[in-house]
Motif scaffolding. Structure first.
Motif, PDB file in Angstrom:
ATOM      1  N   TYR A   1       0.838  -1.196   0.000  1.00  0.00           N
ATOM      2  CA  TYR A   1       0.000   0.000   0.000  1.00  0.00           C
ATOM      3  C   TYR A   1       0.870   1.242   0.000  1.00  0.00           C
ATOM      4  N   LEU A   2       0.365   2.287  -0.608  1.00  0.00           N
ATOM      5  CA  LEU A   2       1.075   3.564  -0.656  1.00  0.00           C
ATOM      6  C   LEU A   2       0.172   4.654  -0.090  1.00  0.00           C
ATOM      7  N   ASN A   3       0.678   5.384   0.909  1.00  0.00           N
ATOM      8  CA  ASN A   3      -0.092   6.495   1.478  1.00  0.00           C
ATOM      9  C   ASN A   3       0.061   7.745   0.624  1.00  0.00           C
ATOM     10  N   ILE A   4      -1.062   8.373   0.323  1.00  0.00           N
ATOM     11  CA  ILE A   4      -1.063   9.648  -0.402  1.00  0.00           C
ATOM     12  C   ILE A   4      -1.459  10.730   0.601  1.00  0.00           C
ATOM     13  N   GLU A   5      -0.786  11.859   0.547  1.00  0.00           N
ATOM     14  CA  GLU A   5      -0.995  12.904   1.552  1.00  0.00           C
ATOM     15  C   GLU A   5      -2.444  13.382   1.616  1.00  0.00           C
ATOM     16  N   PRO A   6      -2.874  13.806   2.811  1.00  0.00           N
ATOM     17  CA  PRO A   6      -4.232  14.344   2.955  1.00  0.00           C
ATOM     18  C   PRO A   6      -4.408  15.641   2.173  1.00  0.00           C
ATOM     19  N   GLU A   7      -5.651  16.042   1.999  1.00  0.00           N
ATOM     20  CA  GLU A   7      -5.967  17.271   1.268  1.00  0.00           C
ATOM     21  C   GLU A   7      -5.323  18.489   1.943  1.00  0.00           C
ATOM     22  N   ALA A   8      -4.785  19.378   1.134  1.00  0.00           N
ATOM     23  CA  ALA A   8      -4.158  20.598   1.666  1.00  0.00           C
ATOM     24  C   ALA A   8      -5.166  21.430   2.465  1.00  0.00           C
ATOM     25  N   GLU A   9      -6.428  21.435   1.989  1.00  0.00           N
ATOM     26  CA  GLU A   9      -7.479  22.210   2.673  1.00  0.00           C
ATOM     27  C   GLU A   9      -7.735  21.674   4.084  1.00  0.00           C
ATOM     28  N   THR A  10      -7.663  20.339   4.230  1.00  0.00           N
ATOM     29  CA  THR A  10      -7.880  19.717   5.539  1.00  0.00           C
ATOM     30  C   THR A  10      -6.773  20.127   6.505  1.00  0.00           C
ATOM     31  N   LEU A  11      -5.539  20.065   6.041  1.00  0.00           N
ATOM     32  CA  LEU A  11      -4.403  20.458   6.875  1.00  0.00           C
ATOM     33  C   LEU A  11      -4.482  21.942   7.251  1.00  0.00           C
ATOM     34  N   GLN A  12      -4.879  22.762   6.282  1.00  0.00           N
ATOM     35  CA  GLN A  12      -4.998  24.196   6.519  1.00  0.00           C
ATOM     36  C   GLN A  12      -6.086  24.491   7.557  1.00  0.00           C
ATOM     37  N   GLN A  13      -7.204  23.780   7.460  1.00  0.00           N
ATOM     38  CA  GLN A  13      -8.311  23.984   8.390  1.00  0.00           C
ATOM     39  C   GLN A  13      -7.915  23.558   9.807  1.00  0.00           C
ATOM     40  N   LEU A  14      -7.229  22.424   9.915  1.00  0.00           N
ATOM     41  CA  LEU A  14      -6.798  21.954  11.233  1.00  0.00           C
ATOM     42  C   LEU A  14      -5.767  22.901  11.842  1.00  0.00           C
ATOM     43  N   ARG A  15      -4.898  23.430  10.994  1.00  0.00           N
ATOM     44  CA  ARG A  15      -3.914  24.418  11.449  1.00  0.00           C
ATOM     45  C   ARG A  15      -4.643  25.622  12.057  1.00  0.00           C
ATOM     46  N   LYS A  16      -5.670  26.059  11.356  1.00  0.00           N
ATOM     47  CA  LYS A  16      -6.479  27.203  11.824  1.00  0.00           C
ATOM     48  C   LYS A  16      -7.208  26.858  13.125  1.00  0.00           C
ATOM     49  N   ASP A  17      -7.781  25.641  13.188  1.00  0.00           N
ATOM     50  CA  ASP A  17      -8.484  25.179  14.409  1.00  0.00           C
ATOM     51  C   ASP A  17      -7.565  25.261  15.624  1.00  0.00           C
ATOM     52  N   ILE A  18      -6.317  24.811  15.438  1.00  0.00           N
ATOM     53  CA  ILE A  18      -5.357  24.780  16.543  1.00  0.00           C
ATOM     54  C   ILE A  18      -4.913  26.191  16.912  1.00  0.00           C
ATOM     55  N   GLN A  19      -4.574  26.995  15.914  1.00  0.00           N
ATOM     56  CA  GLN A  19      -4.054  28.342  16.176  1.00  0.00           C
ATOM     57  C   GLN A  19      -5.106  29.260  16.793  1.00  0.00           C
ATOM     58  N   GLN A  20      -6.379  29.016  16.460  1.00  0.00           N
ATOM     59  CA  GLN A  20      -7.453  29.856  17.004  1.00  0.00           C
ATOM     60  C   GLN A  20      -8.117  29.247  18.238  1.00  0.00           C
ATOM     61  N   SER A  21      -7.485  28.181  18.784  1.00  0.00           N
ATOM     62  CA  SER A  21      -7.968  27.513  20.012  1.00  0.00           C
ATOM     63  C   SER A  21      -9.431  27.089  19.904  1.00  0.00           C
ATOM     64  N   GLN A  22      -9.781  26.515  18.745  1.00  0.00           N
ATOM     65  CA  GLN A  22     -11.170  26.099  18.516  1.00  0.00           C
ATOM     66  C   GLN A  22     -11.428  24.633  18.862  1.00  0.00           C
ATOM     67  N   ILE A  23     -10.356  23.894  19.196  1.00  0.00           N
ATOM     68  CA  ILE A  23     -10.528  22.470  19.515  1.00  0.00           C
ATOM     69  C   ILE A  23      -9.847  22.137  20.838  1.00  0.00           C
ATOM     70  N   ASP A  24     -10.310  21.058  21.455  1.00  0.00           N
ATOM     71  CA  ASP A  24      -9.772  20.643  22.753  1.00  0.00           C
ATOM     72  C   ASP A  24      -8.892  19.404  22.677  1.00  0.00           C
ATOM     73  N   ALA A  25      -9.133  18.551  21.674  1.00  0.00           N
ATOM     74  CA  ALA A  25      -8.366  17.310  21.572  1.00  0.00           C
ATOM     75  C   ALA A  25      -8.345  16.828  20.127  1.00  0.00           C
ATOM     76  N   ILE A  26      -7.308  16.034  19.807  1.00  0.00           N
ATOM     77  CA  ILE A  26      -7.226  15.372  18.500  1.00  0.00           C
ATOM     78  C   ILE A  26      -7.054  13.881  18.746  1.00  0.00           C
ATOM     79  N   CYS A  27      -7.922  13.070  18.123  1.00  0.00           N
ATOM     80  CA  CYS A  27      -7.818  11.613  18.219  1.00  0.00           C
ATOM     81  C   CYS A  27      -7.044  11.083  17.013  1.00  0.00           C
ATOM     82  N   PHE A  28      -5.859  10.561  17.269  1.00  0.00           N
ATOM     83  CA  PHE A  28      -5.016   9.990  16.220  1.00  0.00           C
ATOM     84  C   PHE A  28      -5.185   8.466  16.219  1.00  0.00           C
ATOM     85  N   THR A  29      -5.504   7.901  15.052  1.00  0.00           N
ATOM     86  CA  THR A  29      -5.717   6.446  14.991  1.00  0.00           C
ATOM     87  C   THR A  29      -4.602   5.693  14.272  1.00  0.00           C
ATOM     88  N   THR A  30      -3.654   6.415  13.666  1.00  0.00           N
ATOM     89  CA  THR A  30      -2.462   5.789  13.084  1.00  0.00           C
ATOM     90  C   THR A  30      -1.284   6.750  13.229  1.00  0.00           C
TER      91      THR A  30
END
Length: 274
Positions: A173-202
Motif C-alpha cells: 500500500y502507498l499512502n497519499i498525503e491528505p488534502e491541503a485544505e484539511t491540513l490548513q483547516q486543522l492548522r487554523k483550528d489549533i491556532q485559534q484555540s477552537q478544539i480541545d483534543a485530537i484523536c489519532f488512529t495511526t
C-alpha cells in the motif's frame, strides 16, 4: 435538580482518522462532546502491478528471513499471490524462511494461514521488534520486509548493521498525503484555540500533521499546543510512539488498542481533571 455534566461536555474533538467515523462521532456525542472530522490519513492505494513483480522476485530469491509488520499488509500480499495464481509458491517461500512480526493483528492473520513467527515484537512497536531481533545474527542473509504505506529506514539500517546481505522492502500500500485544505483547516483550528483534543488512529496521521507544520513554520507552536492546550489522544502504542518522537509528552491512550476504548479513555481523562 441539576443534571450531571457528561465528561466531554463543552469539548470539541477532532477525529484525524478515516475509518469508523460515524461510530467514533457517536461515542464522542454520547459523552457530551462535539466531533469534527479532519482526516489526516490521506488515501491508501494498493500497488497491484508493482506487487506482481515483487512477489515473483520474492519467490525466486527464497530469502532467509521475512518480516511482516501489519496484518492488513500481510493479508494484501497473500491475497495478491492468490489472484496471480502463485499463492502455493508464495506460502512455501514464507514457510522456508524465518519469520519475524510486529503487531497482534499480524500474528492473528498469520495464524489463519497456519504460520507462526520465530520472532515477535515485545510491545507492538517497531522499536519493540528491533529489541527482539537484537540477539539475532543476519550475516550474509537476505531479508524481505512487508511495510504499510511508508518506508522504515531505521529498521533497514538496523538489519544492515547486523550483517544482512540485502534488505528488500515490500510496500503493498502507498499512502497519499491528505488534502491541503484539511491540513490548513486543522492548522487554523489549533491556532485559534477552537478544539480541545485530537484523536489519532495511526502514526502516519501524526507524521503528516508535523510535516505540514514544519513546511508552514509552526512546528514549535504545534508541539506547544499539543503539550498544553490541545490533548493528544492515541489509539495505541505505535501511534503514541510517533507522538513521542514528535516531542509530545502529554498523551492519552487506552490499554486496549481500539477506537472505542480510546474515546472512553479520553472521557475518563477529562472526568478526572474536574
Amino acid at each position: 435538580m441539576n443534571k450531571v455534566a457528561k465528561p466531554l461536555s463543552g469539548k470539541t474533538i477532532v477525529i484525524a482518522g478515516s475509518r469508523k467515523l460515524d461510530e467514533m462521532s457517536s461515542l464522542i456525542q454520547k459523552q457530551g462532546g462535539t466531533a469534527i472530522v479532519r482526516s489526516l490519513q490521506g488515501v491508501t492505494t494498493f500497488k497491484e502491478q508493482e506487487m506482481e513483480q515483487e512477489l515473483r522476485l520474492f519467490i525466486e530469491n527464497q530469502p532467509e528471513w521475512v518480516i511482516f509488520t501489519t496484518g492488513i499488509g500481510a493479508k494484501a500480499l497473500f491475497d495478491a499471490a492468490d489472484r496471480l495464481g502463485i499463492k502455493d509458491a508464495f506460502v512455501q517461500t514464507v514457510q522456508q524462511a524465518k519469520i519475524a512480526i510486529r503487531g497482534y493483528k499480524t500474528y492473528n492473520f498469520l495464524k489463519t494461514q497456519e504460520l507462526a513467527p520465530d520472532i515477535r515484537d515485545s510491545d507492538g512497536t517497531m522499536k519493540g521488534l528491533e529489541e527482539q531481533l537484537e540477539s539475532v545474527t543476519f550475516t550474509k542473509e537476505q531479508i524481505w520486509i512487508q511495510l504499510h504505506g511508508e518506508p522504515a529506514p531505521d529498521l533497514v539500517q538496523f538489519l544492515e548493521a547486523k550483517g544482512a546481505s540485502s534488505v528488500h522492502t515490500l510496500l503493498p500500500y502507498l499512502n497519499i498525503e491528505p488534502e491541503a485544505e484539511t491540513l490548513q483547516q486543522l492548522r487554523k483550528d489549533i491556532q485559534q484555540s477552537q478544539i480541545d483534543a485530537i484523536c489519532f488512529t495511526t502514526a502516519v496521521q501524526v507524521r503528516y500533521l508535523f510535516k505540514d507544520a514544519s513546511k508552514n513554520g509552526y512546528e514549535d507552536e504545534l508541539r506547544s499546543a499539543l503539550n498544553q492546550q490541545v490533548l493528544a489522544v492515541s489509539v495505541g502504542k505505535v501511534t503514541s510512539e510517533a507522538l513521542t518522537q514528535a516531542g509530545i509528552t502529554r498523551i492519552v491512550a487506552p490499554e486496549n488498542e481500539r477506537m472505542g476504548a480510546m474515546i472512553i479513555e479520553m472521557a475518563k481523562y477529562y472526568e478526572e481533571q474536574k
